[in-house]
Motif scaffolding. Sequence first.
Motif, PDB file in Angstrom:
ATOM      1  N   VAL A   1      40.838  31.975  70.916  1.00  0.00           N
ATOM      2  CA  VAL A   1      42.069  32.140  70.152  1.00  0.00           C
ATOM      3  C   VAL A   1      41.906  33.370  69.269  1.00  0.00           C
ATOM      4  O   VAL A   1      40.970  33.448  68.484  1.00  0.00           O
ATOM      5  CB  VAL A   1      42.356  30.901  69.281  1.00  0.00           C
ATOM      6  CG1 VAL A   1      43.662  31.087  68.528  1.00  0.00           C
ATOM      7  CG2 VAL A   1      42.397  29.643  70.134  1.00  0.00           C
TER       8      VAL A   1
ATOM      9  N   ILE B   1      49.065  25.606  68.462  1.00  0.00           N
ATOM     10  CA  ILE B   1      47.936  26.347  69.021  1.00  0.00           C
ATOM     11  C   ILE B   1      47.398  27.384  68.044  1.00  0.00           C
ATOM     12  O   ILE B   1      46.187  27.560  67.895  1.00  0.00           O
ATOM     13  CB  ILE B   1      48.347  27.021  70.348  1.00  0.00           C
ATOM     14  CG1 ILE B   1      48.443  25.975  71.455  1.00  0.00           C
ATOM     15  CG2 ILE B   1      47.364  28.111  70.755  1.00  0.00           C
ATOM     16  CD1 ILE B   1      47.140  25.263  71.756  1.00  0.00           C
TER      17      ILE B   1
ATOM     18  N   THR C   1      44.488  26.132  75.302  1.00  0.00           N
ATOM     19  CA  THR C   1      45.146  27.246  74.629  1.00  0.00           C
ATOM     20  C   THR C   1      45.988  28.071  75.579  1.00  0.00           C
ATOM     21  O   THR C   1      47.193  28.259  75.366  1.00  0.00           O
ATOM     22  CB  THR C   1      44.094  28.146  73.956  1.00  0.00           C
ATOM     23  OG1 THR C   1      43.358  27.381  73.004  1.00  0.00           O
ATOM     24  CG2 THR C   1      44.770  29.314  73.254  1.00  0.00           C
TER      25      THR C   1
END
Length: 351
Positions: free
Chosen positions: A161, A94, A255
């Motif tokens: 992210v 990730i 995510t």
Amino acid sequence: MTTRTRALDIGPTSWVVRPRLAICTGIGVVTTLLLMVVGLSVGFTTPVDTARILLGGGRVAENIVVFDDLLPRVLIAAFAGFGLALSGCLTQVITRNPLATPDLLGITSGASVGVVLAVTSTSTGFGSVFASIGVPTSALLGGLATAFLMYLLAWSRGQVVTSTLRLILIGVGMTWMMQAVVGYLLSRADVHDSSTAQRWIVGSLGGTGWSSVAPVMIAAAIGLAWTAIIARPLTVSGLGPDVARGLGVRLGVVTYGTLLVAVVVASLAVSAAGPIAFVGLVAPQIALRLAKTAQPTPVFSGLIGAAMVLLADIVCRGALPGGLPVGVVTAAVGGPFLIFLIVQTARKSSV
């Protein structure tokens, strides 16, 4: 470096098969099973006799030793190693960074705080809540709370992210903060409880029983289920957010869902065997190099992690002074490997 792939058509669906990865996974399963049999034999009997006992041919005394004493320890070693490695693989994919693992992000340290509260608390006070809900739930709450605080501090508006470097630095800070909390709790605890917790913190399989098997099995099942559901989007997300969005991946779901699963799996694994050092860091990178895939794969990484912990336990019981925790062996291997990854990452970034 990627391996050759083949398409397998089953009805209206098409599956991508990586022959090298499939072979490595098969070898990983066989190796893990063999190490489990050897782990049941160390200091007791031969692997052949152990197989006979497992198949129902053992005497009463042999059954007691194998099924009541050794089998829970071996199962916890296998499933805890599998869970820690799988969660480490998920966080590495990730964040697209080999250093982003539950160990370095503070997740296992947060789970340790919950466990130490549950182990060392008296019948009164705030800690009694953790003592009443049990070790696995306490570890899960500690890991989730730490992960939430870490991600809150690292979050930037408009980003699904966050910056990987920022996340890792905050995670390292959270690790030291949680370790300070653990140290404080140990200094205030009863001597016997403090000794028990201190041994667990290093990463120990001693004193484990059947009551600790269920949490690590649940952790492995959760990790496998999520991996099966999210396999393709997870692989695509590892190529970067822009590529993932362009291919239609719902990046937020992938995510946050993957990070949540990684925290849950790591926390439950820690509740049974302690925060065994560097398994989540080393195992995915070994799997990456053996299978020669573009990024670590969760299942094969988990098998490598299971084999690592089983082998460390065999070494501790068969070759090292009695009672040495498995975390000492994994730390001895993982420390130099961490230095290697840091140097390699720095060289790649400078090119």
